[in-house]
Design an enzyme around this catalytic site. Structure first.
Site, PDB file in Angstrom:
ATOM      1  N   LEU A 141      14.643  -3.561   1.484  1.00 59.32           N
ATOM      2  CA  LEU A 141      14.860  -2.577   2.540  1.00 59.32           C
ATOM      3  C   LEU A 141      14.233  -3.149   3.807  1.00 59.32           C
ATOM      4  O   LEU A 141      13.217  -3.844   3.750  1.00 59.32           O
ATOM      5  CB  LEU A 141      14.190  -1.238   2.201  1.00 59.32           C
ATOM      6  CG  LEU A 141      14.756  -0.431   1.030  1.00 59.32           C
ATOM      7  CD1 LEU A 141      13.938   0.841   0.831  1.00 59.32           C
ATOM      8  CD2 LEU A 141      16.217  -0.076   1.245  1.00 59.32           C
ATOM      9  N   ASP A 142      14.841  -2.863   4.944  1.00 55.75           N
ATOM     10  CA  ASP A 142      14.247  -3.306   6.201  1.00 55.75           C
ATOM     11  C   ASP A 142      12.848  -2.710   6.352  1.00 55.75           C
ATOM     12  O   ASP A 142      12.536  -1.656   5.785  1.00 55.75           O
ATOM     13  CB  ASP A 142      15.115  -2.871   7.384  1.00 55.75           C
ATOM     14  CG  ASP A 142      16.495  -3.499   7.348  1.00 55.75           C
ATOM     15  OD1 ASP A 142      16.640  -4.580   6.750  1.00 55.75           O
ATOM     16  OD2 ASP A 142      17.441  -2.897   7.899  1.00 55.75           O
ATOM     17  N   LYS A 143      12.048  -3.375   7.146  1.00 54.75           N
ATOM     18  CA  LYS A 143      10.659  -2.941   7.343  1.00 54.75           C
ATOM     19  C   LYS A 143      10.551  -1.446   7.635  1.00 54.75           C
ATOM     20  O   LYS A 143       9.721  -0.740   7.061  1.00 54.75           O
ATOM     21  CB  LYS A 143      10.038  -3.738   8.492  1.00 54.75           C
ATOM     22  CG  LYS A 143       8.638  -3.279   8.886  1.00 54.75           C
ATOM     23  CD  LYS A 143       8.138  -4.022  10.108  1.00 54.75           C
ATOM     24  CE  LYS A 143       6.790  -3.486  10.567  1.00 54.75           C
ATOM     25  NZ  LYS A 143       6.315  -4.154  11.802  1.00 54.75           N
ATOM     26  N   ARG A 240      23.291  -0.113   9.277  1.00 56.45           N
ATOM     27  CA  ARG A 240      23.000  -0.110  10.709  1.00 56.45           C
ATOM     28  C   ARG A 240      24.124  -0.778  11.495  1.00 56.45           C
ATOM     29  O   ARG A 240      24.552  -0.282  12.547  1.00 56.45           O
ATOM     30  CB  ARG A 240      21.662  -0.800  10.961  1.00 56.45           C
ATOM     31  CG  ARG A 240      20.495  -0.100  10.264  1.00 56.45           C
ATOM     32  CD  ARG A 240      19.256  -0.981  10.197  1.00 56.45           C
ATOM     33  NE  ARG A 240      18.755  -1.310  11.518  1.00 56.45           N
ATOM     34  CZ  ARG A 240      17.794  -2.212  11.737  1.00 56.45           C
ATOM     35  NH1 ARG A 240      17.269  -2.895  10.722  1.00 56.45           N
ATOM     36  NH2 ARG A 240      17.378  -2.441  12.969  1.00 56.45           N
TER      37      ARG A 240
END
Length: 327
Positions: A141-143, A240
């Site tokens: 998962l992105d930060k 996104r």
């Protein structure tokens, strides 16, 4: 593993037995501590000089009377250190670990984030997980994306889970708040690849990798939409990128959100709420898969984090102020 770079300087003199051999063959003999592929890479990059002159031709023949020097940067892998970092564990047994990742937690060490990552935490929490590639991390998962992640505690479990991910058996669902009022759900089927000029960004590209995102409306507001999204593929930044592509970027997205916008007539309080939401409003809400040992179909859910709950409540109040209780 953490990568550390250092400069090296190497020098040697060719000898009679090198007569007629190619440059790449000669330096492989002179500098046996480095792989042939790395040495060839340095030749092509202009890091190798022969008698003081840069030589970028691996096949150039040597006479056996040359001075060869290499000035290059080498990257070494350094083992990550276990770190006691608190984890929100949703489920754990001998084979797998499911966590609810908070915002600001980087999954894997990299440039600018050498430690304090999920990987460091896993090394401390699960003895022996360093024997599993990437400390058992199956997907990322992105930060600043919150929510559910699966970690394999054994190599067989990781192999099984990766197969589920690649065959699209594993199910991952997200919640998000996007700009704009969306009438109904749909599918975004658009290939994703590296951005043409911004190498850390992704974009919809004609020759990118296939990427499919399903979405449906949970709640409509006057200028935003609360969405449920399901990944069919798992490309970097997929949700996104896809939402920005259809002109409904996620609230707070610092990369793909585009120009910051404020709904017409918004109160100062609501404006502050939007302005101060500093991460993409995206949460991995549900994860489903076959257990790698028991083959049982399992599902876990993670409630929205407090910051997204507050954001959605504020968005709902903004809508009510315009007499639009139901959209």
């Amino acid at each position: 593993m953490v990568q550390q770079s250092s400069q090296i300087s190497l020098a040697a003199q060719t000898e009679f037995q090198h007569f007629g051999l190619r440059l790449d063959q000669v330096i492989a003999d002179l500098f046996p501590d480095y792989s042939r592929s790395k040495l060839k890479e340095w030749i092509l990059a202009g890091n190798v000089t022969v008698n003081g002159e840069v030589c970028k031709v691996p096949r150039q023949k040597m006479t056996g009377d040359e001075s060869i020097e290499i000035e290059a940067e080498i990257t070494q892998q350094v083992a990550n250190a276990p770190q006691k970092i608190e984890l929100d564990i949703v489920y754990e047994d001998d084979s797998i670990l499911v966590i609810n990742k908070p915002a600001d937690l980087v999954v894997h060490p990299g440039a600018g984030n050498q430690d304090g990552t999920l990987l460091n935490a896993l090394l401390a929490h699960v003895p022996g997980i360093d024997k599993v590639p990437r400390a058992g991390i199956v997907h990322r998962l992105d930060k600043d994306t919150t929510g559910l992640m699966i970690v394999a505690k054994t190599l067989p479990a990781q192999t099984h889970l990766v197969e589920q991910l690649q065959s699209r058996v594993m199910s991952r669902e997200y919640e998000a708040l996007a700009f704009g009022t969306m009438i109904a759900g749909g599918i975004v089927d658009a290939p994703i690849g590296r951005h043409a000029t911004k190498r850390t960004h992704m974009a919809v590209r004609e020759f990118g990798k296939p990427a499919v995102t399903h979405y449906r409306v949970i709640e409509k507001f006057r200028a935003h939409t609360h969405l449920r999204l399901k990944l069919e593929t798992g490309r970097t930044h997929q949700i996104r990128v896809h939402m920005a592509y259809i002109k409904h970027p996620l609230v707070g997205d610092p990369v793909y959100g585009g120009r910051w916008r404020l709904p017409k007539g918004a109160s100062e309080e609501f404006a502050d709420t939007l302005r101060n939401f500093k991460r993409q409003a995206l949460h991995a809400a549900q994860l489903s898969l076959y257990h790698p040992e028991t083959d049982e179909w399992m599902t876990w859910q993670a409630p929205l984090p407090e910051d997204m709950v507050s954001l959605i409540e504020s968005t709902r109040e903004d809508t009510k102020q315009f007499g639009l209780d139901e959209l």
